[in-house]
Design a protein around this motif. Structure first.
Motif, PDB file in Angstrom:
ATOM      1  N   PRO A 140     -12.385 -29.586   3.415  1.00 18.80           N
ATOM      2  CA  PRO A 140     -13.250 -30.539   4.133  1.00 18.80           C
ATOM      3  C   PRO A 140     -13.126 -30.433   5.650  1.00 18.80           C
ATOM      4  CG  PRO A 140     -12.161 -31.620   2.295  1.00 18.80           C
ATOM      5  CD  PRO A 140     -11.518 -30.267   2.430  1.00 18.80           C
ATOM      6  N   LEU A 141     -11.899 -30.203   6.140  1.00 18.43           N
ATOM      7  CA  LEU A 141     -11.710 -30.065   7.582  1.00 18.43           C
ATOM      8  C   LEU A 141     -12.391 -28.798   8.094  1.00 18.43           C
ATOM      9  CD1 LEU A 141     -10.508 -30.836  10.287  1.00 18.43           C
ATOM     10  CD2 LEU A 141      -8.346 -29.782   9.577  1.00 18.43           C
ATOM     11  N   PHE A 142     -12.246 -27.695   7.345  1.00 17.06           N
ATOM     12  CA  PHE A 142     -12.872 -26.441   7.762  1.00 17.06           C
ATOM     13  C   PHE A 142     -14.393 -26.580   7.798  1.00 17.06           C
ATOM     14  CE2 PHE A 142     -14.809 -22.325   6.980  1.00 17.06           C
ATOM     15  CZ  PHE A 142     -14.169 -21.526   7.926  1.00 17.06           C
ATOM     16  N   VAL A 143     -14.953 -27.231   6.797  1.00 17.58           N
ATOM     17  CA  VAL A 143     -16.409 -27.409   6.745  1.00 17.58           C
ATOM     18  C   VAL A 143     -16.886 -28.235   7.937  1.00 17.58           C
ATOM     19  CG1 VAL A 143     -18.285 -28.518   5.461  1.00 17.58           C
ATOM     20  CG2 VAL A 143     -16.586 -27.122   4.246  1.00 17.58           C
ATOM     21  N   LYS A 144     -16.170 -29.300   8.239  1.00 15.40           N
ATOM     22  CA  LYS A 144     -16.568 -30.170   9.354  1.00 15.40           C
ATOM     23  C   LYS A 144     -16.453 -29.443  10.682  1.00 15.40           C
ATOM     24  CE  LYS A 144     -17.903 -34.423  10.324  1.00 15.40           C
ATOM     25  NZ  LYS A 144     -19.091 -35.039   9.712  1.00 15.40           N
ATOM     26  N   LEU A 145     -15.346 -28.743  10.900  1.00 10.70           N
ATOM     27  CA  LEU A 145     -15.168 -28.001  12.145  1.00 10.70           C
ATOM     28  C   LEU A 145     -16.201 -26.886  12.274  1.00 10.70           C
ATOM     29  CD1 LEU A 145     -11.278 -27.698  12.487  1.00 10.70           C
ATOM     30  CD2 LEU A 145     -12.841 -28.749  14.136  1.00 10.70           C
ATOM     31  N   SER A 146     -16.497 -26.211  11.168  1.00 11.13           N
ATOM     32  CA  SER A 146     -17.508 -25.151  11.194  1.00 11.13           C
ATOM     33  C   SER A 146     -18.857 -25.704  11.631  1.00 11.13           C
ATOM     34  CB  SER A 146     -17.641 -24.496   9.812  1.00 11.13           C
ATOM     35  OG  SER A 146     -16.475 -23.810   9.455  1.00 11.13           O
ATOM     36  N   GLY A 147     -19.202 -26.879  11.138  1.00 11.33           N
ATOM     37  CA  GLY A 147     -20.465 -27.503  11.506  1.00 11.33           C
ATOM     38  C   GLY A 147     -20.540 -27.812  12.990  1.00 11.33           C
ATOM     39  N   PHE A 158     -21.177 -23.319  23.241  1.00 11.40           N
ATOM     40  CA  PHE A 158     -20.021 -22.542  22.805  1.00 11.40           C
ATOM     41  C   PHE A 158     -20.355 -21.052  22.781  1.00 11.40           C
ATOM     42  CE2 PHE A 158     -18.602 -26.261  19.839  1.00 11.40           C
ATOM     43  CZ  PHE A 158     -18.280 -27.019  20.949  1.00 11.40           C
ATOM     44  N   ARG A 159     -19.354 -20.251  22.967  1.00 14.68           N
ATOM     45  CA  ARG A 159     -19.514 -18.816  22.751  1.00 14.68           C
ATOM     46  C   ARG A 159     -19.791 -18.572  21.265  1.00 14.68           C
ATOM     47  NH1 ARG A 159     -16.041 -15.312  23.062  1.00 14.68           N
ATOM     48  NH2 ARG A 159     -14.162 -16.530  22.660  1.00 14.68           N
ATOM     49  N   PRO A 160     -20.434 -17.474  20.896  1.00 10.57           N
ATOM     50  CA  PRO A 160     -20.748 -17.217  19.477  1.00 10.57           C
ATOM     51  C   PRO A 160     -19.525 -16.743  18.699  1.00 10.57           C
ATOM     52  CG  PRO A 160     -21.540 -15.417  20.832  1.00 10.57           C
ATOM     53  CD  PRO A 160     -21.041 -16.465  21.791  1.00 10.57           C
ATOM     54  N   VAL A 161     -18.618 -17.665  18.414  1.00 15.60           N
ATOM     55  CA  VAL A 161     -17.378 -17.329  17.711  1.00 15.60           C
ATOM     56  C   VAL A 161     -17.601 -17.370  16.207  1.00 15.60           C
ATOM     57  CG1 VAL A 161     -15.927 -18.193  19.585  1.00 15.60           C
ATOM     58  CG2 VAL A 161     -16.600 -19.727  17.729  1.00 15.60           C
ATOM     59  N   ASP A 162     -16.728 -16.698  15.479  1.00 16.09           N
ATOM     60  CA  ASP A 162     -16.734 -16.731  14.017  1.00 16.09           C
ATOM     61  C   ASP A 162     -15.817 -17.873  13.574  1.00 16.09           C
ATOM     62  OD1 ASP A 162     -16.449 -16.377  11.307  1.00 16.09           O
ATOM     63  OD2 ASP A 162     -15.716 -14.317  11.411  1.00 16.09           O
ATOM     64  N   PRO A 163     -16.346 -18.924  12.955  1.00 15.84           N
ATOM     65  CA  PRO A 163     -15.501 -20.048  12.551  1.00 15.84           C
ATOM     66  C   PRO A 163     -14.305 -19.626  11.695  1.00 15.84           C
ATOM     67  CG  PRO A 163     -17.799 -20.660  12.344  1.00 15.84           C
ATOM     68  CD  PRO A 163     -17.773 -19.181  12.655  1.00 15.84           C
ATOM     69  N   MET A 164     -14.502 -18.621  10.843  1.00 11.92           N
ATOM     70  CA  MET A 164     -13.424 -18.179   9.970  1.00 11.92           C
ATOM     71  C   MET A 164     -12.238 -17.643  10.771  1.00 11.92           C
ATOM     72  SD  MET A 164     -12.465 -18.029   6.838  1.00 11.92           S
ATOM     73  CE  MET A 164     -13.966 -18.222   5.878  1.00 11.92           C
ATOM     74  N   GLN A 165     -12.510 -17.125  11.961  1.00 10.80           N
ATOM     75  CA  GLN A 165     -11.443 -16.611  12.817  1.00 10.80           C
ATOM     76  C   GLN A 165     -11.000 -17.648  13.846  1.00 10.80           C
ATOM     77  OE1 GLN A 165     -10.042 -13.816  12.046  1.00 10.80           O
ATOM     78  NE2 GLN A 165     -11.593 -13.386  10.472  1.00 10.80           N
ATOM     79  N   PHE A 166     -11.957 -18.387  14.395  1.00 11.33           N
ATOM     80  CA  PHE A 166     -11.622 -19.289  15.498  1.00 11.33           C
ATOM     81  C   PHE A 166     -10.856 -20.519  15.026  1.00 11.33           C
ATOM     82  CE2 PHE A 166     -12.248 -22.512  18.733  1.00 11.33           C
ATOM     83  CZ  PHE A 166     -11.972 -21.796  19.892  1.00 11.33           C
ATOM     84  N   ILE A 167     -11.239 -21.089  13.892  1.00  5.81           N
ATOM     85  CA  ILE A 167     -10.591 -22.322  13.435  1.00  5.81           C
ATOM     86  C   ILE A 167      -9.086 -22.126  13.174  1.00  5.81           C
ATOM     87  CG2 ILE A 167     -10.511 -24.024  11.562  1.00  5.81           C
ATOM     88  CD1 ILE A 167     -13.585 -23.847  11.468  1.00  5.81           C
ATOM     89  N   PRO A 168      -8.665 -21.072  12.428  1.00  2.00           N
ATOM     90  CA  PRO A 168      -7.217 -20.886  12.271  1.00  2.00           C
ATOM     91  C   PRO A 168      -6.505 -20.671  13.606  1.00  2.00           C
ATOM     92  CG  PRO A 168      -8.413 -19.579  10.665  1.00  2.00           C
ATOM     93  CD  PRO A 168      -9.436 -20.102  11.626  1.00  2.00           C
ATOM     94  N   SER A 169      -7.158 -19.955  14.527  1.00  2.04           N
ATOM     95  CA  SER A 169      -6.545 -19.725  15.841  1.00  2.04           C
ATOM     96  C   SER A 169      -6.391 -21.040  16.602  1.00  2.04           C
ATOM     97  CB  SER A 169      -7.389 -18.749  16.658  1.00  2.04           C
ATOM     98  OG  SER A 169      -7.466 -17.489  16.021  1.00  2.04           O
ATOM     99  N   MET A 170      -7.423 -21.883  16.555  1.00  5.94           N
ATOM    100  CA  MET A 170      -7.376 -23.172  17.251  1.00  5.94           C
ATOM    101  C   MET A 170      -6.269 -24.059  16.675  1.00  5.94           C
ATOM    102  SD  MET A 170     -10.474 -25.902  17.914  1.00  5.94           S
ATOM    103  CE  MET A 170     -11.031 -25.859  16.197  1.00  5.94           C
ATOM    104  N   ILE A 171      -6.201 -24.136  15.357  1.00  3.81           N
ATOM    105  CA  ILE A 171      -5.170 -24.965  14.729  1.00  3.81           C
ATOM    106  C   ILE A 171      -3.774 -24.428  15.038  1.00  3.81           C
ATOM    107  CG2 ILE A 171      -4.242 -25.733  12.511  1.00  3.81           C
ATOM    108  CD1 ILE A 171      -7.123 -25.853  11.471  1.00  3.81           C
TER     109      ILE A 171
END
Length: 226
Positions: A140-147, A158-171
C-alpha cells in the motif's frame, strides 16, 4: 460494603492494559535479541504477567511475533499514508512524507532493529511473515508513493524517475541513519537521537531527496519557517 478490588495487571480483568504491556515487552526483547533469541519467560516477566496470561492473549510465539510486526509496521504505515493522503501538491506531499517517516522512526528507536532483523530472516526456510508484511504494509505504501511520483512527473515538478528504483532509494536515505546509530555514536561521540543531531540529519535527508527528485530546488512556502 467494600469497594470492588481493582483488577491486577497480571489478570484477565484488564485485557487492554495486559495485552499492551506484553506487546511493549516483546518489542524490547525482540529488538535486543531478535525473534529467534527472544524468550517468552523474559517477555512475560518484563510485562509483569505470567506465561499463562501471555498465552491467553497470544497463543504461541509466532502469533506474538506477528502482533509485534503489526504494531511496528502498522503504526508507521498509518502515519505516512495519512501524510500522503493530504490535499497537497506533489512536492509538498513528498516533503511531508519524508518528515513524517523520519520523525516516526526517531520517536520509536527500537523499531529499526526489529525491521532489520526481519529483513535478515526473510530467506529463512519456513518464515511466512515477509509475505504478510509486504501485502499488508509495504505494497500500500509503494502504491501511494508511486501515485505521488507519477503525479509530480506529469506536472513537470519531478524528474522522470522510475518509482521501482527511486522509492527504495528514498526510504534507504530516511532509515539508514537509524540503522547505523550505534556506528554514528562511536564515530561522532554523541547520541544520534539527541535533538540537534536529529534536526541536522532530518534537514540533510530532505535536501538530498528533494535535490534528487525535484526539477528545481525546493523552497519552503512563505511563512513556513517563521
Amino acid at each position: 460494603m467494600h469497594a470492588a478490588a481493582k483488577p491486577r495487571l497480571g489478570s484477565r480483568g484488564r485485557p487492554e492494559q495486559s495485552r499492551t504491556a506484553i506487546l511493549q515487552a516483546a518489542v524490547k526483547e525482540i529488538s535486543r535479541d531478535g525473534i529467534s533469541g527472544a524468550r517468552i519467560d523474559a517477555i512475560a516477566r518484563a510485562a509483569g504477567v505470567n506465561k499463562a496470561l501471555l498465552y491467553y492473549y497470544f497463543k504461541d510465539k509466532e502469533s506474538l511475533h506477528t502482533a509485534v510486526l503489526d504494531h511496528v509496521f502498522g503504526g508507521l504505515t498509518s502515519a505516512v499514508l495519512e501524510a500522503l493522503s493530504r490535499p497537497l501538491p506533489p512536492r509538498e506531499k513528498i516533503k511531508v512524507y519524508v518528515e513524517t517517516h523520519f520523525d516516526y522512526i526517531a520517536s520509536h528507536p527500537l523499531y529499526p532493529r526489529i525491521v532489520q532483523d526481519e529483513m535478515m530472516r526473510a530467506n529463512h526456510p519456513g518464515d511466512n511473515q515477509l509475505e504478510h508484511v509486504v501485502k499488508q504494509y509495504f505494497r500500500p505504501l509503494f502504491v501511494k508513493l508511486s501515485g505521488v511520483l507519477k503525479e509530480g512527473i506529469a506536472a513537470g515538478d519531478f524528474r522522470p524517475v522510475d518509482p521501482m528504483q527511486f522509492i527504495p532509494s528514498m526510504i534507504s536515505v530516511i532509515i539508514f541513519y537509524f540503522n547505523s546509530a550505534p556506528v554514528m555514536r562511536v564515530m561522532r561521540g554523541i547520541d544520534p537521537y539527541q535533538p540537534e543531531p536529529l534536526r541536522e540529519r532530518r534537514t540533510a535527508v530532505l535536501d538530498f531527496i528533494s535535490t534528487a527528485l525535484f526539477r528545481a530546488p525546493y523552497h519552503a512556502p512563505q511563512g513556513e519557517n517563521e
